[in-house]
Design an enzyme around this catalytic site. Structure first.
Site, PDB file in Angstrom:
ATOM      1  N   HIS A 106       0.887  -1.183   0.091  1.00 12.65           N
ATOM      2  CA  HIS A 106       0.035  -0.089  -0.079  1.00 12.65           C
ATOM      3  C   HIS A 106       0.821   1.234  -0.010  1.00 12.65           C
ATOM      4  O   HIS A 106       0.535   2.161  -0.059  1.00 12.65           O
ATOM      5  CB  HIS A 106      -0.914  -0.071   1.218  1.00 12.65           C
ATOM      6  CG  HIS A 106      -0.376   0.159   2.521  1.00 12.65           C
ATOM      7  ND1 HIS A 106      -0.211  -0.893   3.437  1.00 12.65           N
ATOM      8  CD2 HIS A 106       0.169   1.225   3.127  1.00 12.65           C
ATOM      9  CE1 HIS A 106       0.479  -0.376   4.458  1.00 12.65           C
ATOM     10  NE2 HIS A 106       0.393   1.061   4.487  1.00 12.65           N
ATOM     11  N   ASP A 154       0.210  -7.684   1.429  1.00 16.39           N
ATOM     12  CA  ASP A 154       0.680  -6.364   1.641  1.00 16.39           C
ATOM     13  C   ASP A 154       2.048  -6.192   1.511  1.00 16.39           C
ATOM     14  O   ASP A 154       2.920  -5.292   2.562  1.00 16.39           O
ATOM     15  CB  ASP A 154       0.118  -5.442   2.523  1.00 16.39           C
ATOM     16  CG  ASP A 154      -0.123  -4.152   2.800  1.00 16.39           C
ATOM     17  OD1 ASP A 154       0.216  -3.681   1.500  1.00 16.39           O
ATOM     18  OD2 ASP A 154       0.273  -3.454   3.944  1.00 16.39           O
ATOM     19  N   SER A 180       4.662   2.817   7.814  1.00 15.58           N
ATOM     20  CA  SER A 180       4.421   1.516   7.049  1.00 15.58           C
ATOM     21  C   SER A 180       5.411   0.993   6.042  1.00 15.58           C
ATOM     22  O   SER A 180       6.278   1.940   5.554  1.00 15.58           O
ATOM     23  CB  SER A 180       3.210   2.104   6.117  1.00 15.58           C
ATOM     24  OG  SER A 180       2.122   1.877   6.562  1.00 15.58           O
TER      25      SER A 180
END
Length: 516
Positions: free
Chosen positions: A156, A186, A260
């Site tokens: 993402h 992911d 992230s």
């Protein structure tokens, strides 16, 4: 009538940082004069013992030194990743009535993503709507795992196309030459043309990580580069419903937007996870963060580097967790395995002789307690290497042999291993699946017509009426239901909201009324 209990849902958000939301706010504090003296001493000061002993101080300093050593060794391998979207594709004549920003969510992949639904940004009270700014991309983190220029991050962070820029700790910038992604976990791999001077971090063994171990999260939260936070492993094997394949490490080390793709590291300086998501009510850290285990990230990244895609094996069954109610019926302990609810034809499971009602308790020497664990174990099976599978059938343990096969594309799309043919009726607070002959036998029910209750929501209308998992619904408003489709149609066709159900279990049949 008793009203269903209301629950406050915690938002599960992935955590890259939108450049548009990267501003920092500072609160002013009242000035204090440093030379200001207290009015008067009411009593002479009392001499007390030191709050900490030299031995305790040495222990604290040793832990601090461990944190410093990890930061010094790993930070050079941590990078900032900027995803600059391609703005060349625009409509020639924008629709003045289109408020969707060309269909793009400017906050995609940030804690603010859920605020943008259906092309509309909800405005706070007493605010005048203004034209929203264009999407300016996002900033996330990553970690170099090979000095040749292999960077591990989240899907993402780099999803959506455009140009991916990697910024190293020493200020250099590299444009990605290749980007490979695996949305199911992911995980993404970014390739850059390194010059041999890049510092790489070591991937550790996440299986040896235990709950309570100290861990350190590194990354670029809120665009603040080279940030280090510490905490412990709070839990393992978490499934939170944000990706198709989940086995997260949970930690209370502070993870915020922008973290992230950054590494979660043990005190040996080894990467044992890739920071992926946070659980938050306000978008910031609430002490609950999640990371993809390094063993899973390594398996995915190795395939992405070698082939550009991830090849997964498959079994060919529909599965569900073993609840407390089902455990007694299936002859296992609660969470003592994974129940098979259907076996699809022309699949490895059909060739092995699997039957609905079987409970898979061990796969390749690893005990499995959840569908996520079984699914990950199956998919990572090496093609051409036989795997032993322990199954409980009719209360007895048997052994089956699994010869892994690559999952066909159409089977993977249906995702049938994770989502059996079930129907969830939110209005009732109930989930049902088809009743098969083997499941009926396991439940001690002779009549094979109806649907099986697999889940009941706490405080729902179904729970108040006395329904529980393991019951079979044979009729809705005096109408026979043999499939989940017929059950759903019968419920939706009800006029006054009050349902008369004929339910069965091993003790017999009875009618149940669900009040409207």
């Amino acid at each position: 009538m008793k009203k269903p209990k209301s629950r406050l849902r915690t938002a599960l958000v992935a955590a890259p940082l939108s450049l548009a939301a990267a501003g920092l706010l500072m609160a002013a504090a009242p000035a204090t004069k440093l030379d200001q003296q207290p009015a008067a001493a009411s009593a002479p000061a009392t001499v007390t013992k030191p709050a900490i002993t030299p031995e305790q101080l040495n222990i604290a300093n040793s832990l601090s030194q461990a944190f410093r050593n990890v930061a010094d060794s790993v930070l050079p391998a941590v990078v900032a990743i900027e995803n600059r979207p391609d703005t060349s594709w625009r409509s020639a004549k924008p629709d003045p009535n289109d408020n969707s920003m060309n269909g793009q969510n400017p906050f995609k992949g940030t804690p603010f993503e859920d605020m943008f639904r259906g092309g509309q940004i909800p405005m706070p009270p007493n605010m005048t709507p203004r034209q929203a700014p264009r999407s300016q991309g996002g900033i996330g983190s990553g970690v170099i795992i090979d000095s040749s220029g292999i960077v591990l991050t989240n899907n993402h962070v780099v999803d959506g196309g455009g140009t991916v820029i990697v910024k190293t700790q020493d200020g250099r910038e590299f444009e990605a030459v290749e980007v490979f992604t695996d949305p199911k976990t992911d995980i993404a791999v970014v390739k850059i043309n390194g010059d041999g001077s890049l510092t790489a971090a070591k991937l550790g063994n996440s299986e040896t990580t235990s709950v309570g171990d100290w861990v350190i999260a590194l990354g670029q939260p809120f665009g603040l580069e080279s940030t280090v936070t510490a905490g412990i492993v709070s839990a393992k094997n978490r499934g939170i419903g944000i990706t198709a394949r989940e086995n997260f490490i949970q930690t209370d080390a502070a993870i915020n937007p922008g973290n992230s793709g950054g590494p979660l590291v043990n005190l040996h300086g080894e990467v044992i996870g890739i920071n992926t998501a946070i659980s938050s009510r306000g978008g910031g850290n609430n002490g609950i963060g999640f990371a993809v285990p390094s063993n899973l990230a390594r398996w995915v990244s190795d395939q992405l580097v070698a082939n550009g895609t991830v090849q997964r094996a498959y079994l060919g069954v529909a599965i569900q967790p073993v609840s407390h109610q089902l455990a007694a019926q299936l002859g296992v302990s609660p969470r003592g395995g994974v129940a098979v609810t259907n076996v699809f034809p022309d699949t490895p499971a059909a060739k092995m002789g699997f039957k609905p009602g079987d409970v898979i308790v061990d796969f390749g020497g690893t005990k499995v307690a959840t569908p996520q664990q079984l699914q990950l174990a199956v998919e990572r099976s090496a093609i051409g290497k036989t795997v032993s599978v322990a199954v409980v059938r009719d209360g007895k343990t048997i052994s089956l042999s699994y010869d892994p096969e690559a999952a066909p594309n159409d089977f993977a799309v249906n995702d049938r291993e994770q989502k059996p043919d079930g129907v969830k009726m939110q209005s009732l607070g109930i989930e049902v699946t088809p009743l098969t002959a083997d499941v009926a036998k396991q439940l001690g029910i002779k009549d094979e017509s109806g649907v099986v209750v697999t889940r009941v929501q706490e405080g729902s209308r179904a729970e108040q009426a006395g329904l529980s998992p393991g019951m079979v619904i044979a009729q809705v408003n005096r109408q026979d239901v043999a499939t989940t489709t017929e059950f759903e149609a019968a419920v939706k066709s009800d006029q006054d909201g009050t349902l008369l159900l004929l339910v069965r279990n091993e003790r017999g049949s009875r009618f149940v009324v669900i009040e409207g």
